[in-house]
Design an enzyme around this catalytic site. Structure first.
Site, PDB file in Angstrom:
ATOM      1  N   ASP A 194       0.863  -1.128  -0.133  1.00 47.58           N
ATOM      2  CA  ASP A 194       0.046  -0.002  -0.117  1.00 47.58           C
ATOM      3  C   ASP A 194       0.966   1.143   0.017  1.00 47.58           C
ATOM      4  O   ASP A 194       1.668   1.348   0.879  1.00 47.58           O
ATOM      5  CB  ASP A 194      -0.949  -0.039   1.255  1.00 47.58           C
ATOM      6  CG  ASP A 194      -2.047   1.159   1.191  1.00 47.58           C
ATOM      7  OD1 ASP A 194      -2.913   1.005   0.812  1.00 47.58           O
ATOM      8  OD2 ASP A 194      -1.470   2.315   1.603  1.00 47.58           O
ATOM      9  N   ASN A 202      -2.180  12.894  -5.508  1.00 49.63           N
ATOM     10  CA  ASN A 202      -3.447  13.214  -6.176  1.00 49.63           C
ATOM     11  C   ASN A 202      -3.826  14.769  -5.747  1.00 49.63           C
ATOM     12  O   ASN A 202      -4.370  15.550  -6.389  1.00 49.63           O
ATOM     13  CB  ASN A 202      -4.676  12.340  -5.559  1.00 49.63           C
ATOM     14  CG  ASN A 202      -4.485  11.413  -6.575  1.00 49.63           C
ATOM     15  OD1 ASN A 202      -4.116  11.283  -7.891  1.00 49.63           O
ATOM     16  ND2 ASN A 202      -4.955  10.101  -6.085  1.00 49.63           N
ATOM     17  N   ASP A 211      -2.254   9.111 -11.727  1.00 51.71           N
ATOM     18  CA  ASP A 211      -2.612   8.025 -12.729  1.00 51.71           C
ATOM     19  C   ASP A 211      -0.953   7.516 -13.022  1.00 51.71           C
ATOM     20  O   ASP A 211      -0.733   6.489 -13.336  1.00 51.71           O
ATOM     21  CB  ASP A 211      -3.567   8.055 -13.480  1.00 51.71           C
ATOM     22  CG  ASP A 211      -4.760   7.960 -13.350  1.00 51.71           C
ATOM     23  OD1 ASP A 211      -5.026   7.670 -12.089  1.00 51.71           O
ATOM     24  OD2 ASP A 211      -5.774   8.482 -14.020  1.00 51.71           O
ATOM     25  N   ASP A 237      -4.422   2.369  -4.641  1.00 50.18           N
ATOM     26  CA  ASP A 237      -2.991   2.275  -4.515  1.00 50.18           C
ATOM     27  C   ASP A 237      -2.595   0.951  -3.824  1.00 50.18           C
ATOM     28  O   ASP A 237      -1.422   0.915  -3.132  1.00 50.18           O
ATOM     29  CB  ASP A 237      -2.579   3.501  -4.011  1.00 50.18           C
ATOM     30  CG  ASP A 237      -3.002   3.650  -2.394  1.00 50.18           C
ATOM     31  OD1 ASP A 237      -3.882   2.910  -1.956  1.00 50.18           O
ATOM     32  OD2 ASP A 237      -2.379   4.599  -1.701  1.00 50.18           O
TER      33      ASP A 237
END
Length: 311
Positions: A194, A202, A211, A237
């Site tokens: 993770d 973001n 992305d 993620d």
């Protein structure tokens, strides 16, 4: 009616009947020819007549559409020139068996290289046509385009953003990993990753940057494994890395090397990892291993992130 007149009448009647019969036969043959031509020209599948040396004798328009070459080019060449090299040996071996009479026909999936350099997967069925004496005369090849089917299969098994496997694809691939571990006496390593700091990417740079970060991480995971591990993205993620590894120590060293590379190579994120290592002889339950690795990853998060916990 005299005997001679009777014979003349019978003879003329026979000639007329023969002419009528010949006319019916000719009409039937013409109709059969038209139907064959219509079937050949308008068939939704590719059809080709192929000589014993592999050169094309006759190809229909759909065959040209699928394989990406015009008829003139195909007639000047043979199937060997447009077949992907990785499929050619299998194709020729099956042709040899067909020609020897060992099999009546064969079917295989193979790849053609189109004129523009792209590749197309086809399902091909080949049968042998023999002459009146039973000697091989030519092959009939029928092909169907598998592009849409393979694309749908790929999309069902892969993450659309990064191109790595999704959870379903990982489950399908896991059986091969376990079989390899059992065959080679290796251990099974499952890493649950993770990303740390991905939300900030973001928030600060936008979803396009997020992305791009995920795609870059996917490429890192693939390159780091050197093709020996299976990489999957199972959430925003979250990634899984499944591998058959030499032993427990090697599995842990490989995981630590990946953690360090992710944290130091300028990806703007680090990773919290949960790792589960299992013997191949143990009953394999992928969902259970994922749950254990997930719990270990959460422990790594709570302990300060950018580290590996063993589950």
């Amino acid at each position: 009616m005299s005997r001679q007149s009777h014979r003349q009448f019978l003879a003329s009647s026979a000639d007329a009947a023969l002419q009528l019969l010949d006319g019916d036969v000719a009409a039937a043959l013409a109709l059969a020819q038209r139907r064959f031509q219509a079937t050949f020209l308008h068939a939704p599948v590719g059809i080709a007549h192929v000589a014993l040396d592999g050169s094309f004798l006759l190809v229909n328009p759909r065959f040209c559409d699928i394989c990406g070459h015009d008829a003139d080019t195909l007639i000047r060449t043979g199937f060997q020139q447009i077949t992907h090299l990785d499929d050619l040996n299998s194709d020729e071996a099956l042709l040899a068996r067909l020609r020897a009479g060992e099999i009546p026909r064969y079917a295989m999936e193979k790849r053609y290289i189109r004129a523009d350099g792209s590749m197309v997967w086809v399902n091909m069925t080949v049968a042998m046509v023999r002459d009146e004496t039973g000697r091989p005369e030519f092959y009939v090849s029928v092909i169907e385009d598998l592009s849409e089917l393979r694309r749908a299969s790929f999309e069902a098994m892969h993450d659309p953003l990064t191109g790595v496997l999704n959870r379903r694809g990982l489950g399908d691939r896991a059986r091969e990993v376990v079989a390899e571990a059992e065959r080679t006496g290796r251990v099974i390593s499952l890493l649950f990753l993770d990303l740390d700091g991905f939300k900030q990417v973001n928030d600060n740079h936008g979803h396009a940057a997020g992305d791009a970060c995920l795609v870059a991480i996917a490429r890192l995971l693939e390159s780091h494994s050197g093709g020996t591990a299976t990489v999957a993205r199972i959430g925003g993620d979250e990634f899984l890395i499944l591998a058959a590894t030499r032993d427990e120590e090697a599995a842990r060293l490989a995981a630590e090397a990946l953690r360090a590379k992710l944290a130091t190579d300028g990806y703007a994120v680090s990773g919290s990892f949960g790792q589960v290592i299992a013997e191949a002889a143990e009953p394999f339950d992928l969902d259970r291993l994922i749950a254990r690795a997930d719990s270990a990853m959460l422990a790594a998060k709570r302990a300060g992130k950018n580290q590996i916990m063993i589950g």
